[in-house]
Write an enzyme that holds these catalytic residues in place. Structure first.
Site, PDB file in Angstrom:
ATOM      1  N   ASN A  46      46.195  38.403  45.105  1.00 51.42           N
ATOM      2  CA  ASN A  46      45.570  37.241  44.470  1.00 51.42           C
ATOM      3  C   ASN A  46      46.624  36.529  43.608  1.00 51.42           C
ATOM      4  O   ASN A  46      47.150  37.119  42.662  1.00 51.42           O
ATOM      5  CB  ASN A  46      44.387  37.731  43.622  1.00 51.42           C
ATOM      6  N   HIS A  66      46.910  33.661  39.172  1.00 50.07           N
ATOM      7  CA  HIS A  66      47.551  33.574  37.862  1.00 50.07           C
ATOM      8  C   HIS A  66      48.917  32.886  37.890  1.00 50.07           C
ATOM      9  O   HIS A  66      49.442  32.514  36.844  1.00 50.07           O
ATOM     10  CB  HIS A  66      47.630  34.957  37.218  1.00 50.07           C
ATOM     11  N   ARG A 124      51.237  24.343  31.480  1.00 52.69           N
ATOM     12  CA  ARG A 124      52.190  23.286  31.123  1.00 52.69           C
ATOM     13  C   ARG A 124      51.920  21.968  31.835  1.00 52.69           C
ATOM     14  O   ARG A 124      52.124  20.895  31.264  1.00 52.69           O
ATOM     15  CB  ARG A 124      53.620  23.786  31.456  1.00 52.69           C
ATOM     16  N   HIS A 162      41.117  31.796  44.269  1.00 55.12           N
ATOM     17  CA  HIS A 162      39.781  31.460  43.786  1.00 55.12           C
ATOM     18  C   HIS A 162      39.857  30.039  43.220  1.00 55.12           C
ATOM     19  O   HIS A 162      40.521  29.822  42.204  1.00 55.12           O
ATOM     20  CB  HIS A 162      39.372  32.471  42.703  1.00 55.12           C
ATOM     21  N   ARG A 214      38.017  27.750  41.213  1.00 54.24           N
ATOM     22  CA  ARG A 214      36.839  27.825  40.344  1.00 54.24           C
ATOM     23  C   ARG A 214      36.270  26.437  40.091  1.00 54.24           C
ATOM     24  O   ARG A 214      36.981  25.436  40.197  1.00 54.24           O
ATOM     25  CB  ARG A 214      37.216  28.478  39.004  1.00 54.24           C
ATOM     26  N   ARG A 220      40.402  25.886  36.639  1.00 64.24           N
ATOM     27  CA  ARG A 220      41.311  26.306  35.572  1.00 64.24           C
ATOM     28  C   ARG A 220      42.651  26.806  36.121  1.00 64.24           C
ATOM     29  O   ARG A 220      43.631  26.837  35.394  1.00 64.24           O
ATOM     30  CB  ARG A 220      40.664  27.385  34.713  1.00 64.24           C
ATOM     31  N   HIS A 221      42.661  27.257  37.373  1.00 61.71           N
ATOM     32  CA  HIS A 221      43.975  27.639  37.933  1.00 61.71           C
ATOM     33  C   HIS A 221      44.221  26.960  39.279  1.00 61.71           C
ATOM     34  O   HIS A 221      44.880  25.944  39.335  1.00 61.71           O
ATOM     35  CB  HIS A 221      44.201  29.156  37.952  1.00 61.71           C
ATOM     36  N   GLU A 250      38.011  33.156  47.448  1.00 59.62           N
ATOM     37  CA  GLU A 250      36.906  33.613  46.591  1.00 59.62           C
ATOM     38  C   GLU A 250      36.152  32.379  46.137  1.00 59.62           C
ATOM     39  O   GLU A 250      36.767  31.394  45.709  1.00 59.62           O
ATOM     40  CB  GLU A 250      37.446  34.327  45.356  1.00 59.62           C
ATOM     41  N   THR A 263      37.574  35.883  33.479  1.00 57.67           N
ATOM     42  CA  THR A 263      37.783  36.149  34.889  1.00 57.67           C
ATOM     43  C   THR A 263      36.443  36.641  35.423  1.00 57.67           C
ATOM     44  O   THR A 263      35.492  36.758  34.654  1.00 57.67           O
ATOM     45  CB  THR A 263      38.915  37.173  35.098  1.00 57.67           C
ATOM     46  N   THR A 264      36.348  36.898  36.731  1.00 56.20           N
ATOM     47  CA  THR A 264      35.065  37.315  37.278  1.00 56.20           C
ATOM     48  C   THR A 264      34.618  38.604  36.591  1.00 56.20           C
ATOM     49  O   THR A 264      35.330  39.597  36.591  1.00 56.20           O
ATOM     50  CB  THR A 264      35.189  37.545  38.799  1.00 56.20           C
ATOM     51  N   GLU A 275      33.194  43.834  48.874  1.00 59.71           N
ATOM     52  CA  GLU A 275      34.319  44.216  48.023  1.00 59.71           C
ATOM     53  C   GLU A 275      33.707  44.886  46.805  1.00 59.71           C
ATOM     54  O   GLU A 275      32.970  44.243  46.041  1.00 59.71           O
ATOM     55  CB  GLU A 275      35.149  42.989  47.610  1.00 59.71           C
ATOM     56  N   HIS A 323      39.596  44.224  41.544  1.00 57.71           N
ATOM     57  CA  HIS A 323      39.428  43.861  40.132  1.00 57.71           C
ATOM     58  C   HIS A 323      39.904  45.005  39.237  1.00 57.71           C
ATOM     59  O   HIS A 323      39.347  46.099  39.276  1.00 57.71           O
ATOM     60  CB  HIS A 323      37.980  43.514  39.786  1.00 57.71           C
ATOM     61  N   HIS A 336      46.175  40.437  38.865  1.00 61.31           N
ATOM     62  CA  HIS A 336      46.786  40.407  37.537  1.00 61.31           C
ATOM     63  C   HIS A 336      47.949  41.379  37.363  1.00 61.31           C
ATOM     64  O   HIS A 336      49.014  41.000  36.854  1.00 61.31           O
ATOM     65  CB  HIS A 336      45.704  40.679  36.473  1.00 61.31           C
TER      66      HIS A 336
HETATM   67  N1  PXP Z   1      38.553  40.581  43.511  1.00 63.82           N
HETATM   68  C1  PXP Z   1      37.782  39.599  42.974  1.00 63.82           C
HETATM   69  C2  PXP Z   1      36.496  39.275  43.646  1.00 63.82           C
HETATM   70  C3  PXP Z   1      38.187  38.915  41.822  1.00 63.82           C
HETATM   71  O1  PXP Z   1      37.402  37.943  41.308  1.00 63.82           O
HETATM   72  C4  PXP Z   1      39.428  39.233  41.240  1.00 63.82           C
HETATM   73  C5  PXP Z   1      39.881  38.499  40.027  1.00 63.82           C
HETATM   74  O2  PXP Z   1      40.144  37.181  40.333  1.00 63.82           O
HETATM   75  C6  PXP Z   1      40.205  40.238  41.831  1.00 63.82           C
HETATM   76  C7  PXP Z   1      39.733  40.908  42.954  1.00 63.82           C
HETATM   77  C8  PXP Z   1      41.539  40.614  41.307  1.00 63.82           C
HETATM   78  O3  PXP Z   1      41.408  41.192  40.058  1.00 63.82           O
HETATM   79  P1  PXP Z   1      42.696  41.495  39.178  1.00 63.82           P
HETATM   80  O4  PXP Z   1      43.323  40.170  38.873  1.00 63.82           O
HETATM   81  O5  PXP Z   1      42.163  42.197  37.993  1.00 63.82           O
HETATM   82  O6  PXP Z   1      43.598  42.344  40.025  1.00 63.82           O
END
Ligand code: PXP
Length: 247
Positions: free
Chosen positions: A8, A11, A19, A51, A53, A57-58, A78, A108-109, A159, A198, A221
């Site tokens: 993912n 970030h 910025r 994702h 959103r 935001r990102h 997502e 975050t989610t 998931e 997550h 992350h």
């Molecule tokens: N899976 C889903 C459905 C998520 O919403 C997220 C966070 O965006 C992740 C996985 C990844 O989570 P993390 O950034 O904590 O690894």
């Protein structure tokens, strides 16, 4: 079949927006989510997850289309279940979508999608996606009723939300792993592909080896954070090396 890794890259866009949110056309806008996706693939990512959103935001729509065009691995979008996101998915045509709950206030989610409580809405969205040839994953808490309902509604994948596992203490981690194992077994029995995501990081990823039938981890992350020290390609490679122990 080795465990797959979806990276993912949201970030990366979070940092750029910090910025350049008001200068979207700046040629200097950095870091670039497309380049990050390519670096993740070079390090061994099997798919790229983003994702978009509601509050942007990102990731922005333009990022989604640019990434889809640039990569040669599946794209996982997502998305919250809104008419805006359904329209985006139909235009973008990612290989799969992961339906998630989404509220503006959350950082975050947080928590899985309540498939049982939102059965009709989720079912309708699954059908629209599948008709367009897009496979559907449901991001759910590791609970029996949520797994059963996901199978009943015809999703291809679930998931399992590993957020509680990720936040667990020494006293609670065994129980969280057991919840995941029970949900994974049931999902497999019901014919679902079972993924997890997550809060998975370099310290806790190997604890998940006792959870059976997992096909893919979705991680953001911790990999993006590690990339600040060693680069994204290497950060992905290191996560993959830890994942290869999965039985
Ligand atoms: N899976 C889903 C459905 C998520 O919403 C997220 C966070 O965006 C992740 C996985 C990844 O989570 P993390 O950034 O904590 O690894």
């Amino acid at each position: 079949m080795p465990l797959l890794l979806g990276v993912n890259v949201d970030h990366v866009a979070t940092l750029r927006q910090a910025r350049y949110a008001l200068l979207p056309d700046s040629p200097q806008a950095e870091p670039c989510p497309v380049q990050a996706s390519l670096d993740a693939i070079a390090g061994g990512a099997d798919s790229i997850t983003i994702h978009v959103r509601g509050d942007r935001r990102h990731m922005q729509e333009r990022d989604a289309f640019a990434i889809k065009k640039a990569i040669d691995v599946p794209l996982n979008l997502e998305m919250g279940i809104t008419s805006e996101m359904i329209a985006l998915a139909l235009e973008l045509q990612p290989e799969f979508v992961c339906l998630v709950p989404e509220t503006r206030e959350e950082v975050t989610t947080e928590g899985g999608l309540d498939v049982v409580g939102r059965r009709r809405e989720v079912g309708d969205c699954i059908r629209v996606m599948q008709k367009a040839g897009i496979r559907v994953s449901l991001f759910i808490d590791p609970e029996i009723e949520q797994v059963r309902c996901s199978a009943e509604l015809g999703a291809e994948m679930i998931e399992l939300h590993t957020g509680c596992f990720g936040n667990a203490t020494e006293a609670t981690v065994a129980a969280e792993i057991e919840r995941l194992a029970v949900a994974a077994k049931l999902g497999h029995e019901l014919g679902l592909q079972v993924n997890a995501g997550h809060g998975i990081n370099y310290q806790n990823v190997r604890l998940l080896e006792v959870v059976p039938f997992l096909t893919e981890y979705n991680i953001g992350h911790s990999i993006v954070s590690r990339a600040m020290r060693c680069g994204l390609e290497q950060a992905v490679r290191e996560m993959r090396a830890l994942m290869q122990h999965y039985p």
